[in-house]
Scaffold this active site. Sequence first.
Site, mmCIF file in Angstrom:
data_model
loop_
_atom_site.group_PDB
_atom_site.id
_atom_site.type_symbol
_atom_site.label_atom_id
_atom_site.label_comp_id
_atom_site.label_asym_id
_atom_site.label_seq_id
_atom_site.Cartn_x
_atom_site.Cartn_y
_atom_site.Cartn_z
ATOM 1 N N ASP A 131 0.823 -1.216 0.000
ATOM 2 C CA ASP A 131 0.000 0.000 0.000
ATOM 3 C C ASP A 131 0.852 1.258 0.000
ATOM 4 O O ASP A 131 0.388 2.324 -0.388
ATOM 5 C CB ASP A 131 -0.949 -0.017 1.197
ATOM 6 C CG ASP A 131 -2.032 -1.054 0.962
ATOM 7 O OD1 ASP A 131 -1.735 -2.261 1.153
ATOM 8 O OD2 ASP A 131 -3.127 -0.674 0.522
ATOM 9 N N ASN B 246 1.713 -2.937 4.178
ATOM 10 C CA ASN B 246 0.763 -3.808 3.458
ATOM 11 C C ASN B 246 -0.207 -4.376 4.489
ATOM 12 O O ASN B 246 -0.068 -4.140 5.704
ATOM 13 C CB ASN B 246 1.516 -4.919 2.714
ATOM 14 C CG ASN B 246 0.601 -5.687 1.770
ATOM 15 O OD1 ASN B 246 -0.186 -5.092 1.037
ATOM 16 N ND2 ASN B 246 0.664 -7.015 1.798
HETATM 17 O O1 MRU Z 1 -7.540 -3.359 3.016
HETATM 18 P P1 MRU Z 1 -7.313 -3.771 1.603
HETATM 19 O O2 MRU Z 1 -8.014 -5.017 1.212
HETATM 20 O O3 MRU Z 1 -7.561 -2.623 0.645
HETATM 21 O O4 MRU Z 1 -5.757 -4.070 1.559
HETATM 22 C C1 MRU Z 1 -5.190 -4.486 0.344
HETATM 23 C C2 MRU Z 1 -3.750 -4.791 0.451
HETATM 24 O O5 MRU Z 1 -3.133 -4.662 1.479
HETATM 25 C C3 MRU Z 1 -3.055 -5.177 -0.826
HETATM 26 O O6 MRU Z 1 -2.006 -6.076 -0.566
HETATM 27 C C4 MRU Z 1 -2.474 -3.930 -1.492
HETATM 28 O O7 MRU Z 1 -3.430 -2.908 -1.541
HETATM 29 C C5 MRU Z 1 -1.974 -4.203 -2.855
HETATM 30 S S1 MRU Z 1 -3.239 -4.611 -4.015
HETATM 31 C C6 MRU Z 1 -2.468 -4.795 -5.530
#
Ligand code: MRU
Length: 349
Positions: free
Chosen positions: A238, A248
């Site tokens: 993220d 992440n």
């Molecule tokens: O809370 P989320 O489901 O939005 O978290 C998603 C993640 O942590 C993913 O690993 C990240 O956004 C990468 S998606 C290509």
Amino acid sequence: MSFRAIEWKNETSTLRLVDQKLLPHTTRFVDLTTADAVAAAIADMTVRGAPAIGVAAAFGMVMTARQGPPKPLDDMQKSMQRADATLRASRPTAVNLFWALDRMQRAWSVANTPEDVVDVTVKTALDIEAEDIEVNRAISRHAMQVVPEGEAVFFHHCNTGSLATVDLGTALGIIRTAHESGRKVMAYLDETRPRLQGSKLSSFELMQYGVPHAIVVDGASAHIMRTRKVDLVVVGCDRVAANGDTANKIGTYNLALAARDNGVPFYVAAPSSTIDLSTPDGDAIEIEERDGREITEINGVAIAPTGAPTVNPAFDVTPARLISGIITEFGIILPPFAFNLEAILTVAR
Ligand code: MRU
């Protein structure tokens, strides 16, 4: 996949999202036409995944530019600023959201007429959407350098596939591409408490692509790496800070520790839009705290004592020292990240 998780209908300025809260057993689409509705869908995770929320926010700005009867430029810029602020407040950790809104703002804030505001926002959002697909393909292509030929056993966290992006995805895209390249792939998917993106979403995707996999509970990762063959861990991210520390989904840090202790390489798949050189290190990344009911309830059913206290960080930071490489659309960036991230991105951009 049989559908796109995020689809822009330009004629009606409508963003169609699959409601990811309901997958895998219910496939319901929601049509959004205002930036407020997009911000709410990001906050409640109807749409989720760093690249997907960036794209959704960009289209939220297009909706605003096109909303209502024609307005003078000043009024229009004020509406754009309001929408921008609402979208920025939806989730704090994934930098793609801010990256997309910054890029949109660079375009709309210098437009000279209301018509120009509309034209540049539409063009910029469509560019962001199209580039996401190309970037993901490039990430998968570069990743094949570190995926064993023949048999390749992966460990993966959360959902980083087509549902989290416009198409293909990052880390899950690598697993899919390895399978499609003829390798004998096996993927362990940890279920990813509390929202279960691994068991609900990543398994749903891999079932569609026919990729052999097994869902495991989050606590099983170290045991599986110690007792079974695992060639590499691939995760998404993220936000990657300038020193390589990476935020992440919560549980990624545990996975990296388990990988290090078991000699398993740990790779982060990161579009360059997720690399934030203005954030010096992981301590400077804001970690989203979410409602404790995500822990105490599953699909609205209580599983913990009523009123039980919780702490629910949605992300964690994996220190750079535990990361073997960061796989970007420009190639695989190796340590030392504090030097290589800036050097490679500066040249590539
Ligand atoms: O809370 P989320 O489901 O939005 O978290 C998603 C993640 O942590 C993913 O690993 C990240 O956004 C990468 S998606 C290509």
